[in-house]
Design an enzyme around this catalytic site. Structure first.
Site, mmCIF file in Angstrom:
data_model
loop_
_atom_site.group_PDB
_atom_site.id
_atom_site.type_symbol
_atom_site.label_atom_id
_atom_site.label_comp_id
_atom_site.label_asym_id
_atom_site.label_seq_id
_atom_site.Cartn_x
_atom_site.Cartn_y
_atom_site.Cartn_z
ATOM 1 N N CYS A 59 1.171 -1.223 -0.139
ATOM 2 C CA CYS A 59 0.100 0.190 -0.195
ATOM 3 C C CYS A 59 0.968 1.574 0.135
ATOM 4 C CB CYS A 59 -0.543 0.370 1.004
ATOM 5 S SG CYS A 59 -2.026 -1.424 1.349
ATOM 6 N N GLY A 85 0.449 -0.208 -4.852
ATOM 7 C CA GLY A 85 -0.995 -0.400 -5.275
ATOM 8 C C GLY A 85 -1.676 -0.142 -6.468
ATOM 9 N N ASN A 120 -0.691 1.087 5.900
ATOM 10 C CA ASN A 120 0.662 0.682 5.130
ATOM 11 C C ASN A 120 1.138 -0.406 5.772
ATOM 12 O OD1 ASN A 120 3.960 1.282 3.501
ATOM 13 N ND2 ASN A 120 2.417 -0.501 2.856
ATOM 14 N N GLY A 121 0.628 -1.470 5.876
ATOM 15 C CA GLY A 121 2.085 -2.291 6.810
ATOM 16 C C GLY A 121 1.276 -3.543 7.013
ATOM 17 N N CYS A 158 12.862 -1.882 6.125
ATOM 18 C CA CYS A 158 12.281 -2.927 5.131
ATOM 19 C C CYS A 158 13.835 -2.497 3.943
ATOM 20 C CB CYS A 158 11.109 -3.111 4.388
ATOM 21 S SG CYS A 158 11.337 -4.200 3.482
ATOM 22 N N TYR A 208 13.377 -3.251 -4.385
ATOM 23 C CA TYR A 208 12.281 -3.969 -5.654
ATOM 24 C C TYR A 208 10.590 -2.826 -5.236
ATOM 25 C CZ TYR A 208 7.648 -5.000 -7.273
ATOM 26 O OH TYR A 208 6.641 -5.294 -8.380
ATOM 27 N N CYS A 229 7.330 -12.632 3.456
ATOM 28 C CA CYS A 229 7.195 -11.563 4.916
ATOM 29 C C CYS A 229 5.730 -11.142 5.296
ATOM 30 C CB CYS A 229 7.578 -10.229 3.417
ATOM 31 S SG CYS A 229 7.125 -8.586 5.116
ATOM 32 N N CYS A 248 15.184 -4.308 9.019
ATOM 33 C CA CYS A 248 14.542 -6.145 8.212
ATOM 34 C C CYS A 248 14.979 -6.726 6.943
ATOM 35 C CB CYS A 248 13.167 -5.818 8.186
ATOM 36 S SG CYS A 248 12.390 -7.946 7.955
ATOM 37 N N CYS A 285 13.259 -11.751 4.748
ATOM 38 C CA CYS A 285 12.717 -12.308 3.518
ATOM 39 C C CYS A 285 14.131 -12.810 3.613
ATOM 40 C CB CYS A 285 12.313 -11.838 2.682
ATOM 41 S SG CYS A 285 13.415 -9.976 2.210
HETATM 42 P P1 AMP Z 1 9.636 -14.722 -9.824
HETATM 43 O O1 AMP Z 1 8.772 -14.990 -11.210
HETATM 44 O O2 AMP Z 1 8.370 -15.547 -8.742
HETATM 45 O O3 AMP Z 1 10.622 -15.448 -9.675
HETATM 46 O O4 AMP Z 1 9.787 -13.419 -9.614
HETATM 47 C C1 AMP Z 1 10.343 -12.540 -10.209
HETATM 48 C C2 AMP Z 1 10.009 -11.112 -10.161
HETATM 49 O O5 AMP Z 1 9.007 -10.723 -9.317
HETATM 50 C C3 AMP Z 1 11.104 -10.013 -10.288
HETATM 51 O O6 AMP Z 1 11.279 -9.571 -11.521
HETATM 52 C C4 AMP Z 1 10.962 -8.832 -9.279
HETATM 53 O O7 AMP Z 1 11.184 -7.970 -9.518
HETATM 54 C C5 AMP Z 1 9.292 -9.658 -8.778
HETATM 55 N N1 AMP Z 1 8.984 -9.449 -8.148
HETATM 56 C C6 AMP Z 1 9.697 -9.313 -6.254
HETATM 57 N N2 AMP Z 1 9.321 -9.363 -5.459
HETATM 58 C C7 AMP Z 1 7.559 -8.983 -5.554
HETATM 59 C C8 AMP Z 1 6.937 -9.072 -5.116
HETATM 60 N N3 AMP Z 1 6.625 -8.368 -3.936
HETATM 61 N N4 AMP Z 1 5.176 -8.584 -6.177
HETATM 62 C C9 AMP Z 1 5.577 -8.031 -7.255
HETATM 63 N N5 AMP Z 1 6.851 -8.457 -7.701
HETATM 64 C C10 AMP Z 1 7.121 -9.115 -7.142
#
Ligand code: AMP
Length: 472
Positions: free
Chosen positions: A10, A36, A111-112, A245, A251, A391, A442, A445
């Site tokens: 969020c 979001g 958010n959290g 975090c 990311y 997480c 943190c 993960c």
């Molecule tokens: P995967 O296919 O499951 O390995 O997803 C990896 C991709 O998801 C990477 O390109 C990341 O940029 C993206 N990613 C990492 N964390 C998240 C998240 N919490 N929500 C959405 N996308 C994510």
């Protein structure tokens, strides 16, 4: 790149004492859209009454019509963007939550993630509370309504002392806006000024858009009360070493934002440089997985001396659902978002940089795509350590067993994604690059060391509200 939709992630924004409060809040939310994408809402105050407009959809769609702002009058407003779970009941979960109770009206944007939500909810229900939503945030409202304390600040503090986990919060009453960041400071929250008005936002990119001046970040454990008299700051909680975090840096936050004392782009570039030092390889070209891998790839290229190219082009207009042709196209989900520039990749030894591997499906498709475009070798480099643990503080991750690195070695993952080599940034490298003196960060993960305990710890923790879902 985001191939599946995050849940429970969020962004919040608020402005106090401005004639265009709701309009500015809309712009703030627009800048926070990356936090979001499924629903959004604004609650405004005209000094007597709170007014709300909330809906499923992107900020531009929900607030794209000038008429909406006529229904959001007043000098103060707070807003929220959220990704929520799919299903018929989601519209009741759109924030900000607004309630009328014995002492007036109050709206809250959160958010959290509250880690002791289940226990508190059971307790409240046993005492007769009836919950309107399935959101953990509603617990705060119930505590507020039943608190015996006098002043609103005291009621908020009393309520929050019962709550564990991650919260960056904005409250709005008829006359006041109150911002609180949890003592761990998991999620970012910043304070700005626009003329004589105060602005609060999840990230500084939202202040930039409305040309508000960035004053400072709201500190972990701080409560900021804003009213006609100005701004007051309190530290009502026991002081602890903050644990912001790391995934916000890796990311989640926007690269132009300044969070936890640093610019996100600079941090990501440093992660790329460190990655190049840890996992050097003879190659002809470095390419990012856009957009999330771009700064790290630039850092990797700079440090390694290998040239940087945009070898994958992203379509920025991809919506949420695709109507696939009847005859199935291989890797359709990734192809609709990314397409390789063959001329850059043909016959080359390619280093592909992404920010993280979660389930491994994205990397697998991308490696195949780059190879099909004619690359001679494909070396995958990841600007974070393996994400092996879910997480519970507001970044949506799948359950432990869906996280590929929780059950596979790096060599097994390399084989699964079909890369010639695979290298992750080390935890030490990550911490060195991020730096920071009195901060722990943190990194649950990556390490499984959760800074705030939750009730069913020790077992496979039960995911809170919503799981990752891969897009069709
Ligand atoms: P995967 O296919 O499951 O390995 O997803 C990896 C991709 O998801 C990477 O390109 C990341 O940029 C993206 N990613 C990492 N964390 C998240 C998240 N919490 N929500 C959405 N996308 C994510």
């Amino acid at each position: 790149m985001n191939l599946y939709r995050p849940h429970e992630e969020c962004g919040i924004f608020g402005v106090h004492n401005h004639p265009e409060a709701s309009n500015l809040t809309y712009l703030g939310l627009y800048a926070l859209q990356h936090r979001g994408q499924e629903s959004c809402g604004i609650v405004s105050s005209d000094g007597q009454t709170l007014h709300a407009h909330k809906s499923m959809g992107l900020v531009a769609d929900v607030f794209g019509n000038q008429e909406v702002f006529k229904r959001l009058p007043g000098y103060s407003a707070i807003g929220h963007v959220r990704y929520s779970t799919a299903g018929a009941s989601v519209s009741k979960n759109i924030q900000p939550i607004m309630v009328d109770y014995s002492r007036g009206s109050i709206a809250v944007a959160h958010n959290g993630n509250i880690t002791n939500a289940r226990i508190l909810k059971d307790e409240l229900e046993a005492w007769g509370s009836i919950f309107q939503t399935t959101m953990d945030t509603e617990i705060i409202v119930h505590f507020l309504a039943t608190s015996k304390a006098g002043a609103l600040e005291d009621r908020i503090v009393e309520s929050l002392k019962r709550i564990q986990g991650a919260y960056s919060l904005l409250f709005l009453t008829e006359s006041r806006m109150i911002a609180v960041r949890d003592p761990n400071g998991f999620r970012p929250l910043c304070l700005g000024r626009l003329g004589s008005s105060y602005v609060v936002a999840s990230e500084t990119c939202a202040l930039d858009l409305i040309e508000a001046e960035f004053i400072r970040e709201i500190e972990p454990g701080e409560m900021v009360v804003i009213d006609k008299q100005g701004m007051k700051s309190y530290f009502p909680f026991k002081k602890i070493v903050p644990t912001p975090c790391l995934f916000e840096f890796i990311y989640f936050a926007r690269p132009d934002s300044f969070i936890f004392g640093k610019n996100v782009y600079m941090v990501r570039k440093d992660l790329g440089r460190q990655l190049a030092r840890e996992h050097a390889i003879d190659a002809d070209v470095v390419i990012p997985v856009p957009d999330s891998g771009v700064p790290a790839a630039m850092g990797y290229a700079e440090e390694s001396g290998i040239s940087f190219e945009m070898g994958l082009i992203r379509n920025h207009y991809v919506g949420r659902t695709f109507i696939e042709p009847q005859q199935s196209i291989r890797h359709f989900g990734v192809k609709i978002k990314l397409n390789p520039v063959r001329e850059l990749l043909k016959g080359k030894r390619v280093v592909v940089i992404d920010d993280s591997i979660v389930r491994g499906t994205t990397s697998r498709k991308i490696v195949k795509m780059v190879r099909n475009a004619g690359a001679k070798e494909v070396h995958m480099r990841i600007s974070s350590p393996p994400t092996s643990f879910p997480c519970y503080y507001g970044i949506d991750t799948p359950t432990r067993k869906e996280l590929i690195s929780s059950s596979h070695t790096i060599e097994e993952i390399r084989r699964y994604i079909t890369a010639d080599s695979l290298g992750y940034l080390s935890q030490e490298g990550l911490l060195t690059s991020v730096g920071g003196d009195n901060t722990e960060y943190c990194r649950a993960c990556f390490s499984g060391g959760y800074p705030v305990k939750f009730p069913n710890m020790g077992m496979e923790p039960k995911p809170q509200l919503g799981l990752f879902q891969e897009e069709p």
